[in-house]
Design a protein around this motif. Structure first.
Motif, mmCIF file in Angstrom:
data_model
loop_
_atom_site.group_PDB
_atom_site.id
_atom_site.type_symbol
_atom_site.label_atom_id
_atom_site.label_comp_id
_atom_site.label_asym_id
_atom_site.label_seq_id
_atom_site.Cartn_x
_atom_site.Cartn_y
_atom_site.Cartn_z
ATOM 1 N N THR A 287 0.841 -1.199 0.000
ATOM 2 C CA THR A 287 0.000 0.000 0.000
ATOM 3 C C THR A 287 0.871 1.243 0.000
ATOM 4 O OG1 THR A 287 -1.628 -1.204 1.294
ATOM 5 C CG2 THR A 287 -1.841 1.177 1.247
ATOM 6 N N ILE A 291 1.240 4.101 -2.884
ATOM 7 C CA ILE A 291 0.896 5.500 -2.618
ATOM 8 C C ILE A 291 2.081 6.387 -2.977
ATOM 9 C CG2 ILE A 291 0.317 7.194 -0.843
ATOM 10 C CD1 ILE A 291 -1.196 4.932 0.602
ATOM 11 N N LYS A 294 2.369 6.934 -6.599
ATOM 12 C CA LYS A 294 1.403 7.876 -7.165
ATOM 13 C C LYS A 294 1.695 9.317 -6.746
ATOM 14 C CE LYS A 294 -2.338 4.816 -6.862
ATOM 15 N NZ LYS A 294 -3.411 4.562 -5.941
ATOM 16 N N THR A 295 2.018 9.505 -5.454
ATOM 17 C CA THR A 295 2.104 10.880 -4.976
ATOM 18 C C THR A 295 3.528 11.434 -5.009
ATOM 19 O OG1 THR A 295 2.295 10.137 -2.691
ATOM 20 C CG2 THR A 295 0.090 10.604 -3.493
ATOM 21 N N HIS A 296 4.495 10.611 -4.712
ATOM 22 C CA HIS A 296 5.880 11.110 -4.654
ATOM 23 C C HIS A 296 6.824 10.122 -5.334
ATOM 24 C CE1 HIS A 296 3.795 13.175 -1.384
ATOM 25 N NE2 HIS A 296 4.665 14.135 -1.539
ATOM 26 N N ASN A 302 11.244 3.290 2.602
ATOM 27 C CA ASN A 302 11.977 2.116 3.073
ATOM 28 C C ASN A 302 11.096 0.877 3.127
ATOM 29 O OD1 ASN A 302 10.360 2.778 5.191
ATOM 30 N ND2 ASN A 302 12.005 3.445 6.541
ATOM 31 N N CYS A 338 15.223 -5.429 7.721
ATOM 32 C CA CYS A 338 14.685 -4.112 8.099
ATOM 33 C C CYS A 338 14.225 -4.063 9.549
ATOM 34 C CB CYS A 338 13.506 -3.746 7.192
ATOM 35 S SG CYS A 338 13.964 -3.489 5.481
ATOM 36 N N HIS A 339 13.790 -5.194 10.071
ATOM 37 C CA HIS A 339 13.276 -5.256 11.446
ATOM 38 C C HIS A 339 14.174 -6.197 12.249
ATOM 39 C CE1 HIS A 339 9.606 -3.423 9.834
ATOM 40 N NE2 HIS A 339 9.563 -4.373 8.933
ATOM 41 N N GLN B 37 -5.978 5.684 4.027
ATOM 42 C CA GLN B 37 -5.025 4.574 3.905
ATOM 43 C C GLN B 37 -5.743 3.277 3.558
ATOM 44 O OE1 GLN B 37 -1.738 4.409 6.819
ATOM 45 N NE2 GLN B 37 -2.724 6.183 7.760
ATOM 46 N N ASN B 40 -6.884 3.542 -0.250
ATOM 47 C CA ASN B 40 -5.848 4.394 -0.836
ATOM 48 C C ASN B 40 -5.925 4.496 -2.341
ATOM 49 O OD1 ASN B 40 -3.899 2.228 -1.996
ATOM 50 N ND2 ASN B 40 -4.443 1.536 0.056
ATOM 51 N N THR B 41 -6.686 3.622 -2.988
ATOM 52 C CA THR B 41 -6.714 3.709 -4.453
ATOM 53 C C THR B 41 -7.762 4.703 -4.944
ATOM 54 O OG1 THR B 41 -8.101 1.761 -4.392
ATOM 55 C CG2 THR B 41 -5.792 1.424 -4.939
ATOM 56 N N GLU B 46 -6.137 9.893 -2.795
ATOM 57 C CA GLU B 46 -4.885 10.424 -3.355
ATOM 58 C C GLU B 46 -4.778 11.919 -3.106
ATOM 59 O OE1 GLU B 46 -3.885 9.455 -7.479
ATOM 60 O OE2 GLU B 46 -4.960 7.574 -7.141
ATOM 61 N N ILE B 49 -4.215 12.512 0.676
ATOM 62 C CA ILE B 49 -2.863 12.133 1.113
ATOM 63 C C ILE B 49 -1.870 13.190 0.657
ATOM 64 C CG2 ILE B 49 -0.986 10.469 0.742
ATOM 65 C CD1 ILE B 49 -3.147 8.268 0.704
ATOM 66 N N ASP B 50 -2.042 13.615 -0.581
ATOM 67 C CA ASP B 50 -1.192 14.679 -1.091
ATOM 68 C C ASP B 50 -1.363 15.944 -0.259
ATOM 69 O OD1 ASP B 50 0.746 14.629 -2.940
ATOM 70 O OD2 ASP B 50 -0.459 15.417 -4.592
ATOM 71 N N GLY B 53 0.457 16.054 2.843
ATOM 72 C CA GLY B 53 1.905 16.135 2.657
ATOM 73 C C GLY B 53 2.549 14.772 2.465
ATOM 74 N N GLY B 54 1.791 13.839 1.903
ATOM 75 C CA GLY B 54 2.375 12.526 1.639
ATOM 76 C C GLY B 54 1.954 11.509 2.689
ATOM 77 N N ILE B 55 2.167 10.253 2.359
ATOM 78 C CA ILE B 55 1.666 9.179 3.212
ATOM 79 C C ILE B 55 2.364 9.152 4.563
ATOM 80 C CG2 ILE B 55 3.162 7.450 2.105
ATOM 81 C CD1 ILE B 55 -0.341 6.853 3.584
ATOM 82 N N GLU B 56 3.651 9.451 4.579
ATOM 83 C CA GLU B 56 4.359 9.385 5.864
ATOM 84 C C GLU B 56 3.830 10.462 6.815
ATOM 85 O OE1 GLU B 56 5.873 6.887 6.599
ATOM 86 O OE2 GLU B 56 6.954 6.060 4.891
ATOM 87 N N ARG B 59 0.480 9.540 8.136
ATOM 88 C CA ARG B 59 0.570 8.579 9.241
ATOM 89 C C ARG B 59 1.016 9.266 10.528
ATOM 90 N NH1 ARG B 59 2.982 4.011 5.355
ATOM 91 N NH2 ARG B 59 0.991 3.112 4.772
ATOM 92 N N THR B 264 11.443 0.529 15.348
ATOM 93 C CA THR B 264 11.863 -0.094 14.079
ATOM 94 C C THR B 264 10.722 -0.189 13.092
ATOM 95 O OG1 THR B 264 11.467 -2.263 14.994
ATOM 96 C CG2 THR B 264 13.739 -1.459 15.024
ATOM 97 N N ILE B 266 8.365 1.846 12.674
ATOM 98 C CA ILE B 266 7.999 3.137 12.100
ATOM 99 C C ILE B 266 9.087 3.607 11.146
ATOM 100 C CG2 ILE B 266 7.536 5.548 12.629
ATOM 101 C CD1 ILE B 266 6.484 4.463 15.369
ATOM 102 N N THR B 267 10.292 3.594 11.640
ATOM 103 C CA THR B 267 11.356 4.115 10.783
ATOM 104 C C THR B 267 12.011 2.999 9.979
ATOM 105 O OG1 THR B 267 12.877 3.859 12.600
ATOM 106 C CG2 THR B 267 11.867 6.002 12.345
ATOM 107 N N THR B 268 12.092 1.848 10.563
ATOM 108 C CA THR B 268 12.874 0.716 10.066
ATOM 109 C C THR B 268 14.311 1.151 9.821
ATOM 110 O OG1 THR B 268 12.634 0.867 7.672
ATOM 111 C CG2 THR B 268 10.883 -0.265 8.880
#
Lengths: 408, 407
Positions: A287, A291, A294-296, A302, A338-339, B37, B40-41, B46, B49-50, B53-56, B59, B264, B266-268
Motif C-alpha cells: 500500500t 501511494i 502515485k504521490t511522490h 523504506n 529491516c526489522h 489509507q 488508498n486507491t 490520493e 494524502i497529497d 503532505g504525503g503518506i508518511e 501517518r 523499528t 515506524i522508521t525501520t
C-alpha cells in the motif's frame, strides 16, 4: 534501367504486346515494384549514406560496397594493433561474419569516417576504450531513435559523469558481426535471441550475471532458453535502461514483477499464483509503495518491495531449500534486514501472498467475517431507525399526539 | 428558582464541551487519515494524502491524533471517576432495561404502531448507544492500534498473524465508527434538529421535552438535587486524588510505551546500501595474434575460409607479357598492393614512379639491387597483410635485379 521503364510504359500503351513483354520482363517488373518503396524511402533518407549507397539507382538489388581495400588487411585473422598504453587488440574483421551481418551493405567508411587512406591518419586514442569512445556517436545517423533512447539511459548518464566503462552501442551490438534481431509480427523478440540477451550484459556485468544465472529466472534462460522468464532487458529496459538505484525504479518495481506474475497465461504453466501483486498491494508495504508511486514517485521509501524479500538477481524459487522464503527461517532473515528485532513469530504477520481462508490465516479470515456481519448489521439497524424517524417527521407530522408527555 | 418559567437548561459544562471538541478534532483526523489509507486507491484518497503532505506525514498526523485521543480518554476516565466517586452523581450513562424498551417504543411510535413517545432520561437510548459504541470502538482501535504501532513487540508475545488480523479489525472498525457517526450522530443531533448543547451548553424546553422528558420532570419536581456536603467531598477527595494520580501515571506510561515503545516498525532500518559490483567485465578472450613467420609463406598459412574469400591474395596471377613494369610487374602490384598502397597517401605502387620513390621509409625498390628497397624487405620479413606468393616474389626480385625496366 531506362530500357526497363520504357518497356513498362509501352506495355501499358500497347495492349497487344502485353502478353509477350510481360513474360520477358516479369522479373524486372517485380523487382522495380519492390524497389520503388525503397527508392522513395531513400529519397527521404538521403542524409543517410548507408541507404543511399545500398540503393544505387543502377541495380534492382542493393549492391554490396567494395570493402576489399580495407578487408585486404583487416580481413585477415590475427591482425593486431598496439595502443600507446601497451594494450594489444585484434583489428581483424571476419569477412564472412561481416557479410552476414546487418551492416553488410555499408562500406567501412560509413562508420570509420576518420580512416581514409593508408597509412591511416594517426589516432589520438591512447587505449582501446578511448578508441571505442570515438565511435560512440557513429550509430546515431542511421539509428536516431535508439541513440536518443540511449542518451536518456543510465549508461549515457554515467558516461557523462566520466565513467568510460559505460556501455556505448558497440559494446552490446558488435558492429562487424551483429545480425538482425529476429522478431515476430508483434515485435516480440525470438526465443533464441531472447536467451542471448543476458550474455551480452554479462560482458560488463559479470558478477550480476553469475548471480542471475543461478536464479530461478536465469536458469530458465541459461538452461531451457525459456522465453517466459525475464532476461535482463525485460526488467531494465533495452536502450532506455534506468538507474535501478533510483527511487522511481524501486517504486515501480512491483508493477514490473507483476506484469508477468499477474498474467495467468504465463503463471498458469508453472502453477504460480497470480495474486502476488494484489495481495502485496493490499498489505502495508505494498500500500505504502503504491501511494508513494502515485504521490511522490521520486521520493525514497523504506517499505519492502518484491526484491527486498525475494532477492534481486539471485531470486530463488520460494521452495529452494537453501534460500527459499517459504521456509520460515529464510523469511525471518528477510524480515530482519529491516526489522532486526523480529522473532520467529513475526514472519506470520505477512500473509505470504495468501488470501485468508479458514485454513490459511484463519484469525484474519474470521476477523473479517465478524466485521462483514457486524458492520452492515449495526449500520443497517441505525439506518432503519433513522428512516423511521424521518418518516414520522415528514408523513405523520399532524398526528403528533403524545399523552405520555414526551412530545408536544 | 422559578422552575415553571425556565426555558433553557444547562446540559454540558465548559469542560465537557472542550472534551467534546478534542474528541471531534482527534476523531475526525483519525478517521480521515486512516480511511485514506484503507481506501488508498480512491482518487479522493490520493488528493487527501497529497494534501496532508504525503503518506508518511499522513501517518504521523494519524499517530498524533491517536495520542491526543488516548490522553483525552485518560482525562475522561478521571473526570467520570470524580463525578461518580467524589460527587456521587447518578451514573446516568449506564444502560438499563428501560432504554431497550424506549428504543422499541420510539421505533413503533415512528411507524405509528404506538401512540406514546416514551419519556426519556438525561441520556436517552440513542445517546447511550453512541457513548458505549464510542467506548467499544476506542478500546478496539486502541488495542489493534497498539499492535499495528508496535508489531515486533506484539509478535514477541502473540502469534504474528495477530498483526494482519488487527489491521483488518482496525480498518473495519474505522468504517463502522465513521459511518455510524454520519448516520446516527449527524442525524440525531444535527439533521433532525440542530442540537446546540455541545456549543452553548444548553437545551431548550422543547428539546428537553422531546428527548429528555424524564430528566425534565426530575429537574422540575425535585429541584434540590442531592449534593454531598463539602466535608464528605473533601474526605473522598483525599482518597480519590492519590488513587487517580497513581492510575493516571500508569496510563500515561502506557501511552508513552504505546507511542515510543518501538521504533523499528515506524522508521525501520535504512535500506542497507548494498552496492552491487556493477562493472565487472568478463575476462577478455585472448587476442589472436599473428605468429612471426620467418619467410614469406604463401597464402596457405591463412585459414582456408579466409583464403576462399580473398582470392586476390591467394591466387597467383597468370604470367603474361614481358617482365617489365608495364608488362607483368605493374599488374602484379596493382592486383596485390594497390588496394592499400594506391592513391590513398604514403606509399603508392600504382605507378612505376611511385614504386621507385617509395613511402616514408625510403625507396620502394632500388633497380639492380634486389636486396634493397622497402617492398622486398617487407615481403621477406613476412607478416604483411598482402603478400606475394614465393614465385611472384622471385619474379619481382628477378625484375629488380635485371634493372627494373619500366617498358
Amino acid at each position: 534501367m531506362r530500357g526497363g521503364t520504357e518497356l513498362i510504359g509501352s506495355e501499358l500503351l500497347n495492349g497487344a504486346n502485353m502478353k509477350v513483354t510481360r513474360c520477358q520482363f516479369r522479373v524486372p517488373i517485380i523487382c522495380y515494384i519492390l524497389l520503388f518503396p525503397v527508392l522513395i524511402c531513400a529519397l527521404f533518407l538521403t542524409v543517410q549514406p548507408a541507404f543511399a549507397e545500398a540503393t544505387q539507382p543502377g541495380g534492382p538489388v542493393p549492391q554490396k560496397p567494395d570493402n576489399s581495400a580495407c578487408l585486404g588487411c583487416h580481413g585477415q585473422p590475427e591482425m593486431t594493433s598496439k595502443f600507446p598504453d601497451g594494450t594489444l587488440v585484434s583489428i581483424s574483421v571476419d569477412k564472412v561474419d561481416y557479410e552476414k551481418s546487418v551492416h553488410a551493405n555499408l562500406s567501412c567508411q560509413v562508420c570509420h569516417t576518420n580512416l581514409s587512406g593508408y597509412p591511416h591518419p594517426k589516432n589520438s586514442a591512447s587505449n582501446p576504450r578511448d578508441y571505442t569512445m570515438q565511435y560512440k556517436d557513429s550509430c546515431k545517423t542511421c539509428h536516431p531513435t535508439q541513440s536518443s533512447q540511449l542518451n536518456d539511459s543510465v549508461h549515457a548518464r554515467s558516461l557523462q559523469t566520466g565513467d568510460k566503462n559505460s556501455a556505448t552501442c558497440a559494446d552490446c551490438h558488435e558492429p562487424h558481426k551483429a545480425t538482425k534481431i529476429k522478431k515476430d509480427a508483434q515485435g516480440k523478440i525470438s526465443d533464441e535471441d531472447h536467451a542471448k540477451i543476458a550474455e551480452v550484459c554479462a560482458r560488463c556485468h559479470n558478477t550480476i550475471y553469475q548471480q542471475y544465472a543461478k536464479s530461478v529466472h536465469g536458469k530458465g534462460i541459461v538452461i531451457d532458453k525459456n522465453p517466459d522468464v525475464p532476461a535482463c532487458t525485460d526488467c531494465h529496459g533495452v536502450h532506455t535502461i534506468q538507474d535501478p538505484t533510483l527511487n522511481k525504479f524501486r517504486l515501480g518495481s512491483p508493477d514490473m514483477c507483476g506484469k508477468c506474475h499477474s498474467d495467468w497465461r504465463v503463471m498458469g504453466k508453472y502453477g504460480i499464483s497470480t495474486n502476488v501483486l494484489n495481495t502485496y498491494v493490499a498489505d502495508f508495504h505494498g500500500t505504502t509503495v503504491k501511494i508513494f508511486e502515485k504521490t511522490h514517485p521520486d521520493e525514497e521509501t523504506n517499505k519492502a518491495v518484491c526484491y527486498d524479500c525475494h532477492g534481486v538477481h539471485d531470486i530463488r524459487s520460494v521452495d529452494d531449500p537453501q534460500k527459499g522464503i517459504s521456509i520460515k527461517q529464510n523469511m525471518l532473515a528477510a524480515c530482519q534486514r529491516c526489522h532486526p528485532d523480529a522473532n520467529l513469530n513475526f514472519p506470520d504477520s505477512w500473509l505470504s501472498h495468501y488470501i485468508p481462508s479458514p485454513t490459511k490465516y484463519p484469525i484474519v479470515f474470521y476477523v473479517n467475517l465478524f466485521y462483514n456481519i457486524l458492520v452492515p448489521s449495526v449500520l443497517g439497524g441505525m439506518a432503519i431507525f433513522v428512516l423511521t424517524d424521518i418518516y414520522r417527521r415528514i408523513f405523520r407530522k399532524n398526528e403528533e399526539t403524545h399523552p405520555a408527555g414526551g412530545l408536544k | 428558582m422559578s422552575i415553571e418559567k425556565q426555558n433553557y437548561f444547562t446540559r454540558f459544562n465548559v469542560a465537557q464541551r472542550i472534551e467534546h471538541l478534542l474528541l471531534v478534532i482527534s476523531f475526525t483526523l483519525l478517521a480521515v487519515t486512516g480511511l485514506v489509507q484503507k481506501y488508498n486507491t480512491a482518487w479522493i484518497s490520493e488528493v487527501l494524502i497529497d494534501g496532508f503532505g504525503g503518506i508518511e506525514l499522513t501517518r504521523i498526523i494519524h499517530r498524533i491524533a491517536a495520542t491526543v485521543l488516548m490522553l483525552e480518554c485518560i482525562y475522561h476516565a478521571v473526570y467520570v471517576g470524580y463525578k461518580m466517586y467524589v460527587l456521587k452523581e447518578k451514573a446516568s450513562i449506564v444502560p438499563s432495561i428501560k432504554d431497550g424498551k424506549d428504543a422499541i417504543q420510539v421505533f413503533l411510535y415512528n411507524l405509528g404502531f404506538s401512540k406514546h413517545h416514551p419519556k426519556m432520561p438525561r441520556y436517552n437510548f440513542a445517546e447511550k448507544a453512541e457513548y458505549w459504541a464510542m467506548i467499544w470502538g476506542t478500546l478496539i482501535m486502541g488495542i489493534t492500534g497498539y499492535i499495528l504501532w508496535n508489531p515486533i513487540l506484539s509478535a514477541s508475545i502473540l502469534p504474528g498473524e495477530i498483526i494482519p488480523a488487527s489491521k483488518a479489525a482496525h480498518g473495519m472498525e474505522a468504517v463502522l465508527a465513521s459511518v455510524a457517526i454520519l448516520i446516527w450522530h449527524f442525524y440525531n443531533v444535527h439533521l433532525k434538529r440542530f442540537n446546540k448543547s455541545m456549543f452553548n451548553g444548553q437545551l431548550s424546553r422543547e428539546e428537553m421535552e422531546e428527548e429528555h422528558a424524564l430528566e425534565l420532570e426530575e429537574i422540575e419536581n425535585s429541584p434540590k438535587l442531592l449534593r454531598p456536603t463539602d466535608e464528605e467531598i473533601r474526605k473522598r477527595q483525599k482518597i480519590f486524588y492519590p488513587v487517580s494520580a497513581f492510575l493516571s501515571v500508569i496510563l500515561f506510561v502506557g501511552v508513552y510505551g504505546f507511542v515510543l515503545g518501538e521504533q523499528t516498525a515506524i522508521t525501520t532500518l535504512p535500506q542497507s546500501p548494498v552496492r552491487l559490483n556493477v562493472f565487472s567485465p568478463q575476462t577478455p578472450s585472448p587476442i589472436p595474434t599473428r605468429k612471426p613467420t620467418p619467410t614469406p609463406l604463401p597464402s596457405p598459412t591463412l585459414p582456408p575460409q579466409a583464403a576462399q574469400t580473398k582470392p586476390v591474395v591467394a591466387t597467383s596471377l597468370p604470367v603474361a607479357g614481358a617482365v617489365t613494369w608495364d608488362g607483368e610487374i605493374g599488374k602484379l602490384f596493382s592486383s596485390k598492393c594497390v588496394a592499400c598502397h594506391g592513391q590513398m597517401g604514403g606509399l603508392d605502387v600504382s605507378t612505376y614512379a611511385g614504386t621507385l620513390k617509395g613511402g616514408s621509409k625510403g625507396a620502394g625498390i632500388v633497380p639492380k639491387d634486389a636486396k634493397a628497397g622497402t617492398i622486398i624487405s617487407y615481403m621477406e620479413k613476412g607478416g604483411h597483410a598482402g603478400t606475394f606468393s614465393p614465385e611472384e616474389l622471385e619474379k619481382v626480385r628477378a625484375w629488380i635485379s635485371a634493372g627494373a625496366a619500366e617498358k
